[in-house]
Motif scaffolding. Sequence first.
Motif, PDB file in Angstrom:
ATOM      1  N   GLN A  51       3.516   8.038   0.959  1.00  0.00           N
ATOM      2  CA  GLN A  51       2.664   7.681  -0.172  1.00  0.00           C
ATOM      3  C   GLN A  51       1.917   8.895  -0.699  1.00  0.00           C
ATOM      4  O   GLN A  51       1.723   9.039  -1.914  1.00  0.00           O
ATOM      5  CB  GLN A  51       1.674   6.586   0.227  1.00  0.00           C
ATOM      6  N   ARG A  52       1.503   9.783   0.202  1.00  0.00           N
ATOM      7  CA  ARG A  52       0.833  11.006  -0.244  1.00  0.00           C
ATOM      8  C   ARG A  52       1.790  11.858  -1.082  1.00  0.00           C
ATOM      9  O   ARG A  52       1.391  12.412  -2.120  1.00  0.00           O
ATOM     10  CB  ARG A  52       0.334  11.793   0.972  1.00  0.00           C
ATOM     11  N   ILE A  53       3.039  11.971  -0.675  1.00  0.00           N
ATOM     12  CA  ILE A  53       4.009  12.736  -1.461  1.00  0.00           C
ATOM     13  C   ILE A  53       4.202  12.094  -2.828  1.00  0.00           C
ATOM     14  O   ILE A  53       4.203  12.783  -3.862  1.00  0.00           O
ATOM     15  CB  ILE A  53       5.349  12.834  -0.714  1.00  0.00           C
ATOM     16  N   ASN A  54       4.363  10.777  -2.867  1.00  0.00           N
ATOM     17  CA  ASN A  54       4.487  10.083  -4.153  1.00  0.00           C
ATOM     18  C   ASN A  54       3.288  10.363  -5.050  1.00  0.00           C
ATOM     19  O   ASN A  54       3.449  10.648  -6.250  1.00  0.00           O
ATOM     20  CB  ASN A  54       4.629   8.576  -3.927  1.00  0.00           C
ATOM     21  N   ASP A  55       2.093  10.294  -4.480  1.00  0.00           N
ATOM     22  CA  ASP A  55       0.887  10.521  -5.272  1.00  0.00           C
ATOM     23  C   ASP A  55       0.818  11.956  -5.787  1.00  0.00           C
ATOM     24  O   ASP A  55       0.462  12.201  -6.955  1.00  0.00           O
ATOM     25  CB  ASP A  55      -0.363  10.199  -4.451  1.00  0.00           C
TER      26      ASP A  55
ATOM     27  N   ARG B  91       0.812  -1.218   0.000  1.00  0.00           N
ATOM     28  CA  ARG B  91       0.000   0.000   0.000  1.00  0.00           C
ATOM     29  C   ARG B  91       0.844   1.265   0.000  1.00  0.00           C
ATOM     30  O   ARG B  91       0.438   2.283  -0.573  1.00  0.00           O
ATOM     31  CB  ARG B  91      -0.922   0.005   1.226  1.00  0.00           C
ATOM     32  N   HIS B  92       1.981   1.227   0.661  1.00  0.00           N
ATOM     33  CA  HIS B  92       2.840   2.399   0.787  1.00  0.00           C
ATOM     34  C   HIS B  92       4.241   2.016   0.330  1.00  0.00           C
ATOM     35  O   HIS B  92       4.919   1.230   0.986  1.00  0.00           O
ATOM     36  CB  HIS B  92       2.858   2.900   2.235  1.00  0.00           C
TER      37      HIS B  92
ATOM     38  N   SER C 174       1.313  12.430  10.960  1.00  0.00           N
ATOM     39  CA  SER C 174       1.289  11.549   9.789  1.00  0.00           C
ATOM     40  C   SER C 174       0.630  12.209   8.587  1.00  0.00           C
ATOM     41  O   SER C 174      -0.002  11.552   7.761  1.00  0.00           O
ATOM     42  CB  SER C 174       0.615  10.216  10.120  1.00  0.00           C
ATOM     43  N   ILE C 175       0.783  13.497   8.507  1.00  0.00           N
ATOM     44  CA  ILE C 175       0.340  14.314   7.380  1.00  0.00           C
ATOM     45  C   ILE C 175       1.589  14.968   6.808  1.00  0.00           C
ATOM     46  O   ILE C 175       2.563  15.196   7.530  1.00  0.00           O
ATOM     47  CB  ILE C 175      -0.697  15.356   7.856  1.00  0.00           C
ATOM     48  N   VAL C 176       1.606  15.272   5.529  1.00  0.00           N
ATOM     49  CA  VAL C 176       2.812  15.839   4.922  1.00  0.00           C
ATOM     50  C   VAL C 176       3.246  17.087   5.689  1.00  0.00           C
ATOM     51  O   VAL C 176       4.429  17.220   6.055  1.00  0.00           O
ATOM     52  CB  VAL C 176       2.593  16.135   3.428  1.00  0.00           C
ATOM     53  N   ASN C 177       2.315  18.014   5.942  1.00  0.00           N
ATOM     54  CA  ASN C 177       2.628  19.143   6.826  1.00  0.00           C
ATOM     55  C   ASN C 177       2.514  18.626   8.258  1.00  0.00           C
ATOM     56  O   ASN C 177       1.486  18.749   8.923  1.00  0.00           O
ATOM     57  CB  ASN C 177       1.683  20.317   6.596  1.00  0.00           C
ATOM     58  N   ALA C 178       3.598  18.047   8.734  1.00  0.00           N
ATOM     59  CA  ALA C 178       3.577  17.197   9.937  1.00  0.00           C
ATOM     60  C   ALA C 178       3.689  18.021  11.210  1.00  0.00           C
ATOM     61  O   ALA C 178       4.707  18.000  11.897  1.00  0.00           O
ATOM     62  CB  ALA C 178       4.700  16.167   9.859  1.00  0.00           C
ATOM     63  N   THR C 179       2.613  18.704  11.531  1.00  0.00           N
ATOM     64  CA  THR C 179       2.541  19.436  12.790  1.00  0.00           C
ATOM     65  C   THR C 179       1.977  18.490  13.851  1.00  0.00           C
ATOM     66  O   THR C 179       0.780  18.450  14.106  1.00  0.00           O
ATOM     67  CB  THR C 179       1.668  20.688  12.643  1.00  0.00           C
TER      68      THR C 179
END
Length: 839
Positions: free
Chosen positions: A568-572, A229-230, A755-760
């Motif tokens: 995976q979000r960055i890849n997408d 998946r990732h 666990s979000i790209v903007n990882a605050t």
Amino acid sequence: MGVLRKRVLLRVLLGFLAVVASLALVASLLGVWAVRRSFPTVSGELTLSELGSPVTVLRDAYGVAHVYADDAEDLFVAQGFTHAQDRFWEMDFRRHVTAGRTAELFGPGQVETDVYLRTMGWRRVAEQEYDLLEEDTRRYLDAYAAGVNAWIDDNQGLSASLEYGLLGITADDYTVEPWTPTDSLAWLKAMAWDLGGNLQAESERAQLLAQGLDEDMVEELYPAYPTDRHAPITDTGELAGADTEADLGRAPDLPEEALAALERMSDVREAIPDLLGPSTSPDLGSNSWVVSGEHTETGAPLLTNDPHLGASMPSTWYQMGLHCTELSEACPFDVSGFSFSGLPGVVIGQNESIAWGFTNLNPDVMDLYLEQVEGDEYVVDGERRPLDVIEETIAVSGGDDLELTIRSTHRGPILSTTAAGSHLREVGENPREGDDAPYQVSLRWTALQPGTTADAVFSLNRARDWDGFREAASKFDVPSQNLVYADGDGNIGYQAPGLVPVRGKGDGRWPAPGWDSDYDWEDYVPFDELPSVFNPSSGVIVTANQAVVDEDYEHFLTADWDYGYRSQRINDLLDEAIAEGPVGVDDMERVLMDSQHGAALETTPYLLDVEVGGVTAEAQGLLADWDHRNEPDSAGAAFYNATWRHLLPLLFDELGPVDMNSNSRGMYVVTRLLEDPDSVWWEGTRVNGRDEVLAAAMEAAAMELTELLGDTPADWRWGDLHTLTATHDSFGTSGIGPVEWLFNRGPVESSGGSSIVNATGWNAAEGYGITAVPSMRMVVDLADRDASTWIHLTGNSGHAFHPNYDDQLELWAEGATLPWAVSEEAVREASTEELTLVP
């Protein structure tokens, strides 16, 4: 700073409260004279006898310093002086922590911290490293120390910083000591500690067994990385020697009384200050990626990086450039980027030929051993061996000195018999059947052997091509990082460096029986067999703490990866951007600020299927229209994250100290459990059944948000919950308003989350406030170095009330960046101050 922040100023604050009644001292601390007294001289001319020739220091409006020198040693003399001008309190505090000397500053409340740090011996190891380093590295460290000391000679007390005015209340005889190369090298140990998270997972797994969970249930909480998946960083099939699968081992058969010795190992983590961020936080990660010129507007690569570290004041980073006026073998530096105060060179950045970035690889390089100890001996293979024993004295401001005995096996220090760890001694009352030796806990860790990471920093700074970059990486012992690369010739690459142990038996995921030498380390993975990629056919490399390799890679690196939602979000996103046409710097910056919550995409449908009523039903309706982005104005994000916060204790309240928090592992475990409504994990102590647990979590969330944000769910905002206060490392959590006002800044709201790209990152057990952040953001354009962009969390100055103390904080929160002037022409055009340092 965790526990340190809660205790470090107990005596200081009591004294401060008494003294604050004196208007004279208040005026001296808060008056313009006192505040400005420590601001550095940034224009004109200063004399530094340590120099061989004049040096120029240019600063822009944001206090970013660029140093120009004819000689390499002069360059680092000037860097040391410049770091001290802007950040010396931070440097001095850090070296006291890494040396286990915080009680000298803050009194008896810090003895426990010092005991653990002395026991591990960060500074003792740093002292041994100096002689192992290359001659040039030693010269640069010496030159840097000379520059710091030139500043120290003319600055003490309030002329050094406002913090020393407060420190004088309880340590009024304190005198700043000269800086040494060991002070710089010891900082590398702090980096390794805060970026090496496996110790927590290893001890947690053992504690779960001790609590009565069977091994299969424990493994459910630490599932294998979902490579289907990732995507991992590399294609294992293309790596050398990828013909043997590295199997995960079962837990060693350990007696229950031995496992009891691990029950309070988390105290070690809690006692040691978090110099890069909360050391048990899974949000200490990072994003980096590189896109080759075949996909970019300019035809040259773009390299992006944003290390996720603790939200400190001032920021972890100091922006600067180091430039030889004429590049030569004797003076080979033309580098610009992010440095650590106290450490010479540039850690992440670019030079005239290449650019590089870091994310945390986090291989398993820490192992706990249960040891059978009798007196000053321990047992291995049925034979007794002598422990290494040393004595040290901890000086305590306002208290009695403490005599400390430190004992070590051939693997490393015993942590469980220090004064601070004496709560573990009770296990000795229940020895293993047939043996009258107690069980104690020792630590083997790659950072506790002398290494060459300092060589790697300077080698990176002067590397000119892929071969030079890999040579530098081969010296990067600890902390092991994912290194991404791009150069002006259009090449991109990835290299995993670092010491990764090869174990005789076991895989390091569980504490090992120290009495069996089969569990000792046998060697390290050869550098040429560590994962590496050069110019992949995709033209894209993404690292975001996900698995580096899949299960077919022949060596065991770790099983404790981030679970790949960010990567995976960055890849997408990159795939989408590339499909739409050539990409540029703006596209990379948009990806950095992406706030889509990947795990919420999988969880929300289950929440919408549950029947609830009243305000909870109204709040549930927000999720139907939510775009799954954690934006400040989003009501759906507020409700979803609040639901998550209340779901975790309903599911995992029996786990005690084990952290399932708002991290990628917890998210992945929950999404798997949602697919299995019959799982025993839904049989809670308060609510039973999957839908009942989800409903209870939403009801608790709606109740909490009604109290916090009002009774109209549509008006709830994630930004009202998810805020950052940049908190001073040593004086920022006093509980005394005037003191915190002096040094802390904020709050500011931000998009993103764990666990979000903007990882605050935030800690669901404590609230919604931001605890870990993208500590800086950079995009390097290899076609035009001056077209690059950068920013970091707060500002370059460490002096409270200086204009550059917090002038980047609002910009950072908004997702803005600053132009990155790199060439001398651009630097001079941007400069607002010029200081000449003369011999």
